[in-house]
Scaffold this motif. Structure first.
Motif, PDB file in Angstrom:
ATOM      1  N   TYR A 103       0.811  -1.209   0.000  1.00  0.00           N
ATOM      2  CA  TYR A 103       0.000   0.000   0.000  1.00  0.00           C
ATOM      3  C   TYR A 103       0.850   1.267   0.000  1.00  0.00           C
ATOM      4  O   TYR A 103       0.373   2.336  -0.384  1.00  0.00           O
ATOM      5  CB  TYR A 103      -0.957  -0.016   1.197  1.00  0.00           C
ATOM      6  CG  TYR A 103      -1.922  -1.172   1.152  1.00  0.00           C
ATOM      7  CD1 TYR A 103      -3.120  -1.077   0.462  1.00  0.00           C
ATOM      8  CD2 TYR A 103      -1.614  -2.391   1.751  1.00  0.00           C
ATOM      9  CE1 TYR A 103      -4.000  -2.145   0.388  1.00  0.00           C
ATOM     10  CE2 TYR A 103      -2.479  -3.473   1.682  1.00  0.00           C
ATOM     11  CZ  TYR A 103      -3.677  -3.343   1.001  1.00  0.00           C
ATOM     12  OH  TYR A 103      -4.531  -4.418   0.923  1.00  0.00           O
ATOM     13  N   ASN A 104       2.133   1.166   0.425  1.00  0.00           N
ATOM     14  CA  ASN A 104       3.012   2.329   0.440  1.00  0.00           C
ATOM     15  C   ASN A 104       3.270   2.890  -0.952  1.00  0.00           C
ATOM     16  O   ASN A 104       3.616   4.070  -1.106  1.00  0.00           O
ATOM     17  CB  ASN A 104       4.358   1.977   1.088  1.00  0.00           C
ATOM     18  CG  ASN A 104       4.230   1.702   2.570  1.00  0.00           C
ATOM     19  OD1 ASN A 104       3.316   2.198   3.225  1.00  0.00           O
ATOM     20  ND2 ASN A 104       5.149   0.913   3.109  1.00  0.00           N
ATOM     21  N   VAL A 105       3.102   2.056  -1.961  1.00  0.00           N
ATOM     22  CA  VAL A 105       3.311   2.508  -3.339  1.00  0.00           C
ATOM     23  C   VAL A 105       2.323   3.618  -3.688  1.00  0.00           C
ATOM     24  O   VAL A 105       2.598   4.457  -4.554  1.00  0.00           O
ATOM     25  CB  VAL A 105       3.178   1.327  -4.318  1.00  0.00           C
ATOM     26  CG1 VAL A 105       3.341   1.768  -5.765  1.00  0.00           C
ATOM     27  CG2 VAL A 105       4.212   0.251  -3.984  1.00  0.00           C
ATOM     28  N   ASN A 106       1.192   3.665  -2.990  1.00  0.00           N
ATOM     29  CA  ASN A 106       0.170   4.672  -3.268  1.00  0.00           C
ATOM     30  C   ASN A 106       0.483   6.025  -2.631  1.00  0.00           C
ATOM     31  O   ASN A 106      -0.230   6.998  -2.867  1.00  0.00           O
ATOM     32  CB  ASN A 106      -1.193   4.165  -2.780  1.00  0.00           C
ATOM     33  CG  ASN A 106      -2.359   4.884  -3.404  1.00  0.00           C
ATOM     34  OD1 ASN A 106      -3.078   5.610  -2.731  1.00  0.00           O
ATOM     35  ND2 ASN A 106      -2.561   4.699  -4.698  1.00  0.00           N
ATOM     36  N   ASP A 107       1.537   6.107  -1.817  1.00  0.00           N
ATOM     37  CA  ASP A 107       1.945   7.401  -1.261  1.00  0.00           C
ATOM     38  C   ASP A 107       2.364   8.338  -2.393  1.00  0.00           C
ATOM     39  O   ASP A 107       2.737   7.893  -3.486  1.00  0.00           O
ATOM     40  CB  ASP A 107       3.144   7.239  -0.316  1.00  0.00           C
ATOM     41  CG  ASP A 107       2.819   6.424   0.924  1.00  0.00           C
ATOM     42  OD1 ASP A 107       1.615   6.188   1.173  1.00  0.00           O
ATOM     43  OD2 ASP A 107       3.760   6.021   1.624  1.00  0.00           O
ATOM     44  N   VAL A 108       2.318   9.643  -2.130  1.00  0.00           N
ATOM     45  CA  VAL A 108       2.784  10.624  -3.114  1.00  0.00           C
ATOM     46  C   VAL A 108       3.864  11.489  -2.480  1.00  0.00           C
ATOM     47  O   VAL A 108       3.910  11.665  -1.262  1.00  0.00           O
ATOM     48  CB  VAL A 108       1.633  11.510  -3.629  1.00  0.00           C
ATOM     49  CG1 VAL A 108       0.611  10.681  -4.381  1.00  0.00           C
ATOM     50  CG2 VAL A 108       0.968  12.266  -2.485  1.00  0.00           C
ATOM     51  N   ILE A 109       4.751  12.014  -3.322  1.00  0.00           N
ATOM     52  CA  ILE A 109       5.793  12.928  -2.881  1.00  0.00           C
ATOM     53  C   ILE A 109       5.414  14.333  -3.330  1.00  0.00           C
ATOM     54  O   ILE A 109       5.245  14.592  -4.529  1.00  0.00           O
ATOM     55  CB  ILE A 109       7.169  12.547  -3.472  1.00  0.00           C
ATOM     56  CG1 ILE A 109       7.540  11.110  -3.099  1.00  0.00           C
ATOM     57  CG2 ILE A 109       8.235  13.534  -2.997  1.00  0.00           C
ATOM     58  CD1 ILE A 109       7.809  10.899  -1.636  1.00  0.00           C
ATOM     59  N   GLY A 112       9.070  17.177  -1.888  1.00  0.00           N
ATOM     60  CA  GLY A 112      10.047  16.384  -1.167  1.00  0.00           C
ATOM     61  C   GLY A 112       9.520  15.680   0.062  1.00  0.00           C
ATOM     62  O   GLY A 112      10.260  14.974   0.750  1.00  0.00           O
ATOM     63  N   VAL A 113       8.236  15.849   0.350  1.00  0.00           N
ATOM     64  CA  VAL A 113       7.631  15.245   1.539  1.00  0.00           C
ATOM     65  C   VAL A 113       6.731  14.087   1.108  1.00  0.00           C
ATOM     66  O   VAL A 113       5.898  14.239   0.208  1.00  0.00           O
ATOM     67  CB  VAL A 113       6.810  16.269   2.342  1.00  0.00           C
ATOM     68  CG1 VAL A 113       6.170  15.610   3.564  1.00  0.00           C
ATOM     69  CG2 VAL A 113       7.696  17.432   2.770  1.00  0.00           C
ATOM     70  N   ARG A 114       6.913  12.945   1.739  1.00  0.00           N
ATOM     71  CA  ARG A 114       6.091  11.766   1.432  1.00  0.00           C
ATOM     72  C   ARG A 114       4.781  11.864   2.197  1.00  0.00           C
ATOM     73  O   ARG A 114       4.766  11.966   3.427  1.00  0.00           O
ATOM     74  CB  ARG A 114       6.830  10.489   1.808  1.00  0.00           C
ATOM     75  CG  ARG A 114       6.098   9.220   1.414  1.00  0.00           C
ATOM     76  CD  ARG A 114       7.011   8.017   1.500  1.00  0.00           C
ATOM     77  NE  ARG A 114       6.363   6.814   1.018  1.00  0.00           N
ATOM     78  CZ  ARG A 114       6.994   5.792   0.468  1.00  0.00           C
ATOM     79  NH1 ARG A 114       8.314   5.831   0.323  1.00  0.00           N
ATOM     80  NH2 ARG A 114       6.348   4.711   0.057  1.00  0.00           N
ATOM     81  N   ASN A 234      12.439   7.867  -5.525  1.00  0.00           N
ATOM     82  CA  ASN A 234      13.851   8.238  -5.402  1.00  0.00           C
ATOM     83  C   ASN A 234      13.985   9.759  -5.443  1.00  0.00           C
ATOM     84  O   ASN A 234      13.207  10.447  -6.120  1.00  0.00           O
ATOM     85  CB  ASN A 234      14.694   7.561  -6.492  1.00  0.00           C
ATOM     86  CG  ASN A 234      14.564   8.247  -7.844  1.00  0.00           C
ATOM     87  OD1 ASN A 234      15.130   9.304  -8.069  1.00  0.00           O
ATOM     88  ND2 ASN A 234      13.811   7.615  -8.752  1.00  0.00           N
ATOM     89  N   PRO A 235      14.957  10.338  -4.717  1.00  0.00           N
ATOM     90  CA  PRO A 235      15.065  11.795  -4.583  1.00  0.00           C
ATOM     91  C   PRO A 235      15.775  12.495  -5.745  1.00  0.00           C
ATOM     92  O   PRO A 235      15.907  13.714  -5.732  1.00  0.00           O
ATOM     93  CB  PRO A 235      15.889  11.944  -3.295  1.00  0.00           C
ATOM     94  CG  PRO A 235      16.763  10.732  -3.265  1.00  0.00           C
ATOM     95  CD  PRO A 235      15.938   9.622  -3.872  1.00  0.00           C
TER      96      PRO A 235
END
Length: 509
Positions: A103-109, A112-114, A234-235
């Motif tokens: 489910y973490n794949v659905n996070d957005v950046i 620069g903040v997740r 990735n940053p």
């Protein structure tokens, strides 16, 4: 001194050795060697990633469970379960099992903040805290407050069908138009403003296209979440799919308009209005950012599954003339006012059976819903032990095909399975119906069960009842087959429908 060529060869050999060593370690260290499954699944999660990437992993999952039984190894530390009796354990409400890292794949950046959302957050305490203020808004009683907004969009939908297809005698691809409706109606009841998709007759701003690409990415990469750290999170250089920034911007714009303008422009209540009332009621918990989070859940999660349910209903009804005749007979006899009102549909038992069967054979979610086995492990009913830390998943497309629960021929569309059988006592029927209803995994189970399930039912029942009460419809051929893509949400293409205005007032059986 080694040459460049020799260095490259040595580096390549080292990478190969590391890769093979990693696969062997996965196999040798796996606590699931006693569970059957595909050979490559015992070495790497790449096996299930490529299967999901093909777009019909639901077929694979059903085949594997028929071959290997109720527990199938899908990865070195991943099991797929098909026994409905374990649903209350895996998805229990008292001590919820944590969501897996998929489910973490659905996070957005953002800057620069997740940022997490209601879907991706793994912390059950956080989720229950922030969902509690709005959970009551999605009860069947409360979602009926949104019926005026649904009716506005149904009327627009019917007008566009008449204008573009009925009057011109042209085929309508219902797969497109039902999804246009689903997205527009969700926006209408959330913001009192649709997205303009039905009006345009196309995905003119690319909302659906971007959503599909993001879902394609999520479905595959969530099978190996570590890849997301390289591709999307990735940053340095983001290589992921289109983001849902447009939804954030749109939601924020609507919030700012409402804060400066007051009441909903439609004159009737919408979800944004309800969320702002919640903000006043819980000022220490709900702020503007929280409201945007609620809005995003509606905008992004409330359309695809409803569109899928309606596509399934239209397709299967038209593929089965007997079902079509019985449904039309019930709707014509009921003489419900149009657009159909929810209260007028409550006594239509065949419509209910058709819709339940449409969602059973075609659940809106098509991948495993995953959880992590907690400390102490879990023992299956057959005595096999699953150690703590194992990822276990259950796929709605597998659970909903269980013949012990839903009867014979579960691959077939048979609405009558939801109705009393000839000679069946009322007590026996009620027990059988309750068992099917409680096991139906279409909307998941437990504390993370789809919050919008009643809203989805309200929309889809009303639309299907209105559509089949108004038009006579048919596929070009009963042999026509739609195209199904399973990419977390299940979407469809190619449901060409001939339509004409209803002319008869009775249906011959």
């Amino acid at each position: 001194m080694l040459s460049i060529t020799e260095l490259i060869m040595d580096l390549g050999l080292a990478i190969v050795i590391l890769g093979v060593s990693h696969l062997l370690w996965n196999y040798l260290s796996s606590p699931l060697k006693a569970f059957p499954g595909p050979l490559w699944a015992s070495f790497t999660n790449l096996w299930r990633l490529q299967d999901v990437f093909k777009g019909r992993c639901d077929i694979t999952h059903n085949q594997l469970h028929r071959k290997y039984g109720t527990a199938v190894r899908m990865g070195p530390k991943v099991l797929s379960l098909s026994d409905p009796s374990v649903i209350p354990h895996v998805f229990n409400s008292k001590n919820p099992w944590m969501k897996s890292d998929m489910y973490n794949v659905n996070d957005v950046i953002v800057s620069g903040v997740r940022l997490k959302n209601l879907f991706s957050h793994q912390d059950e305490k956080w989720h229950s805290t922030y969902i509690r203020p709005v959970k009551g808004l999605y009860s069947m009683t409360k979602v009926q407050d949104m019926e005026p907004g649904v009716d506005v969009t149904i009327n627009l939908f019917m007008d566009k069908l008449r204008e573009r297809f009925v009057e011109k005698g042209q085929l309508c691809d219902m797969a497109d138009y039902l999804n246009f409706f689903a997205w527009d109606v969700m926006s209408q009841i959330t913001f009192s403003q649709n997205l303009g998709i039905l009006e345009a007759g196309s995905d003119y701003q690319g909302f659906l296209g971007r959503s599909n690409k993001s879902l394609d990415y999520f479905a595959s990469i969530s099978q190996m979440p570590i890849l997301d750290l390289l591709l999307d999170k990735n940053p340095i250089v983001r290589l992921g799919p289109p983001t849902f920034v447009w939804a954030n911007i749109f939601s924020l714009e609507q919030l700012q308009k409402r804060l400066s303008g007051g009441t909903p422009p439609s004159g009737h209540t919408d979800f944004l209005d309800k969320f702002l009332e919640t903000k006043k009621k819980y000022p220490d918990l709900v702020n503007d950012n929280t409201v945007v989070t609620y809005l995003l859940s509606n905008t992004l999660a409330g359309s695809d599954t409803t569109g899928s349910a309606m596509c399934s209903a239209v397709y299967h009804i038209l593929k089965h003339p007997r079902v079509h005749r019985k449904l039309r007979e019930e709707l014509y006899a009921a003489k419900v006012p149009l657009p159909a009102k929810w209260k007028d549909l409550q006594g239509l038992t065949y419509l209910d059976a058709v819709m339940r069967e449409s969602m059973r054979v075609n659940p809106g979610v098509g991948l495993m819903i995953e959880r992590i086995v907690p400390e102490g492990g879990f023992t299956l009913p057959d005595g096999r032990f699953i150690p703590a830390g194992t990822i276990v998943g259950m796929n709605p497309w597998v659970i909903n095909k269980n013949e012990a629960i839903f009867g014979a021929n579960t691959e077939e569309f048979i609405p009558e399975r939801w109705l009393p059988s000839p000679g069946e006592s009322d007590q026996a029927y009620q027990a059988r119906f309750t068992k099917m209803k409680s096991t139906d995994f279409t909307f998941g189970a437990g504390p993370r069960m789809c919050m919008g399930r009643y809203l989805s039912q309200l929309e889809s029942y009303k639309l299907i009842a209105t559509l089949f009460s108004t038009f006579e419809m048919e596929l070009p051929s009963l042999d026509h087959t739609w195209h199904v893509t399973n990419s977390w949400f299940v979407r469809h293409k190619s449901i060409p429908v001939k339509m004409r205005e209803r002319t008869d007032l009775a249906v011959s059986v």
